[in-house]
Design an enzyme around this catalytic site. Structure first.
Site, PDB file in Angstrom:
ATOM      1  N   LYS A  30      51.974 -74.869  -6.455  1.00 57.46           N
ATOM      2  CA  LYS A  30      52.812 -73.906  -7.185  1.00 57.46           C
ATOM      3  C   LYS A  30      53.056 -74.370  -8.628  1.00 57.46           C
ATOM      4  O   LYS A  30      53.638 -75.434  -8.865  1.00 57.46           O
ATOM      5  CB  LYS A  30      54.137 -73.747  -6.441  1.00 57.46           C
ATOM      6  CG  LYS A  30      55.044 -72.625  -6.919  1.00 57.46           C
ATOM      7  CD  LYS A  30      56.278 -72.587  -6.015  1.00 57.46           C
ATOM      8  CE  LYS A  30      57.221 -71.442  -6.326  1.00 57.46           C
ATOM      9  NZ  LYS A  30      58.396 -71.459  -5.424  1.00 57.46           N
ATOM     10  N   CYS A  58      55.169 -67.229  -4.754  1.00 62.26           N
ATOM     11  CA  CYS A  58      56.555 -66.799  -4.960  1.00 62.26           C
ATOM     12  C   CYS A  58      56.944 -66.602  -6.421  1.00 62.26           C
ATOM     13  O   CYS A  58      56.557 -65.617  -7.044  1.00 62.26           O
ATOM     14  CB  CYS A  58      57.500 -67.765  -4.242  1.00 62.26           C
ATOM     15  SG  CYS A  58      59.139 -67.058  -3.894  1.00 62.26           S
ATOM     16  N   GLU A  95      55.010 -68.634   2.212  1.00 60.41           N
ATOM     17  CA  GLU A  95      55.310 -69.912   1.568  1.00 60.41           C
ATOM     18  C   GLU A  95      56.112 -70.797   2.526  1.00 60.41           C
ATOM     19  O   GLU A  95      56.952 -70.318   3.279  1.00 60.41           O
ATOM     20  CB  GLU A  95      56.148 -69.629   0.313  1.00 60.41           C
ATOM     21  CG  GLU A  95      56.652 -70.844  -0.432  1.00 60.41           C
ATOM     22  CD  GLU A  95      57.620 -70.507  -1.555  1.00 60.41           C
ATOM     23  OE1 GLU A  95      57.760 -71.318  -2.479  1.00 60.41           O
ATOM     24  OE2 GLU A  95      58.248 -69.409  -1.497  1.00 60.41           O
TER      25      GLU A  95
END
Length: 269
Positions: A117, A151, A49
């Site tokens: 995300k 994440c 990321e």
């Protein structure tokens, strides 16, 4: 004999807000691996990321902008090695907030997927500076259906279910996941593999930023939750073979996905 496809994870210490330095670091690691004859044509190469900046809230220091330093690197390496390149980048949204994204390029350097995300890390103020994504995507890597996530997403199994409902056989989770929660990182990724009967390729960073330390522990996990490769806390590469025949055989013997209740995910049954 089963035909397999190679997946590769690149783990390194991300220099704070220095994209040119970081792509050079990642490129050298990949070059060394290729020169050893270990990188296979058509492999899926996964990087962390925000791979060019680290997890910064300063969007202006992380965003690609006109130079597109990180994306240009991914495109060039995809063409150079004949591989698929997947890594974390930052762009600006229409509202001028940042977009924490995972982008994928095929061996011709063509963009095949761009995921934003869905769960910015509110505890770390990411939601103040980065907009939330709205959709789960999959893409085809050879014969493998891949769902890319980022994440903090790993704590939300419902979006993995959306990927599974789209046929995902492999999930990628790219991250800047902190050392203080390393047990969560390992356990959550194993859980996502087990419950979705899918491979998980989880690629984290090592080292320090101005606020946190990072443990690495980039992993390839099979559908049974077994860790096939683990980078521990070292700079370097993890590599494993994805075997769809083995996955199909396991899913056939233990067909839990057939019992998914898609109506509870807001999906058509």
């Amino acid at each position: 004999m089963s035909q397999t496809q190679q997946v590769v994870g690149v783990q390194y210490d991300i220099a704070w807000e220095k994209p040119a330095e970081n792509v050079q670091t990642a490129g050298k690691i990949l070059e060394d691996f290729a020169q050893e004859g270990k990188l296979k044509e058509g492999a899926l190469v996964v990087l962390p990321e925000m791979m060019g900046s680290g997890f910064t809230l300063k969007v202006n220091r992380a965003e690609e902008g006109e130079a597109r330093i990180v994306e240009t690197f991914l495109i060039e390496k995809a063409k150079q090695y004949g591989v698929w390149m997947l890594g974390g980048v930052v762009r600006r949204g229409a509202d001028r907030k940042g977009l924490n994204q995972c982008v994928v390029f095929d061996p011709n350097g063509i963009e095949v997927c761009r995921y934003t995300k869905i769960h910015p890390f509110s505890y770390g103020q990411e939601t103040d500076f980065y907009a939330k994504g709205k959709e789960v995507y999959v893409f085809k890597w050879g014969g493998v259906t891949v769902c890319p996530l980022i994440c903090y997403d790993v704590r939300f199994p419902e979006i993995f279910r959306h990927g599974a409902a789209q046929g995902a056989e492999l999930f990628t989770v790219i991250a800047n996941f902190p050392k203080r929660r390393v047990k969560h990182w390992v356990t959550l990724n194993q859980a996502r593999a087990i419950e979705n009967l899918a491979y998980v390729v989880a690629v984290n960073r090592i080292g320090l930023d101005p606020f946190l330390g990072y443990p690495g522990r980039s992993m390839v996990i099979d559908a049974r939750g077994e860790i096939m490769a683990d980078a521990q806390d070292e700079t370097g590469i993890i590599s494993a073979e994805i075997d769809l025949d083995d996955l199909a055989e396991y899913r056939g013997r233990f067909p839990a996905l057939k019992d998914m209740r898609n109506e509870f995910l807001g999906l058509d049954t």
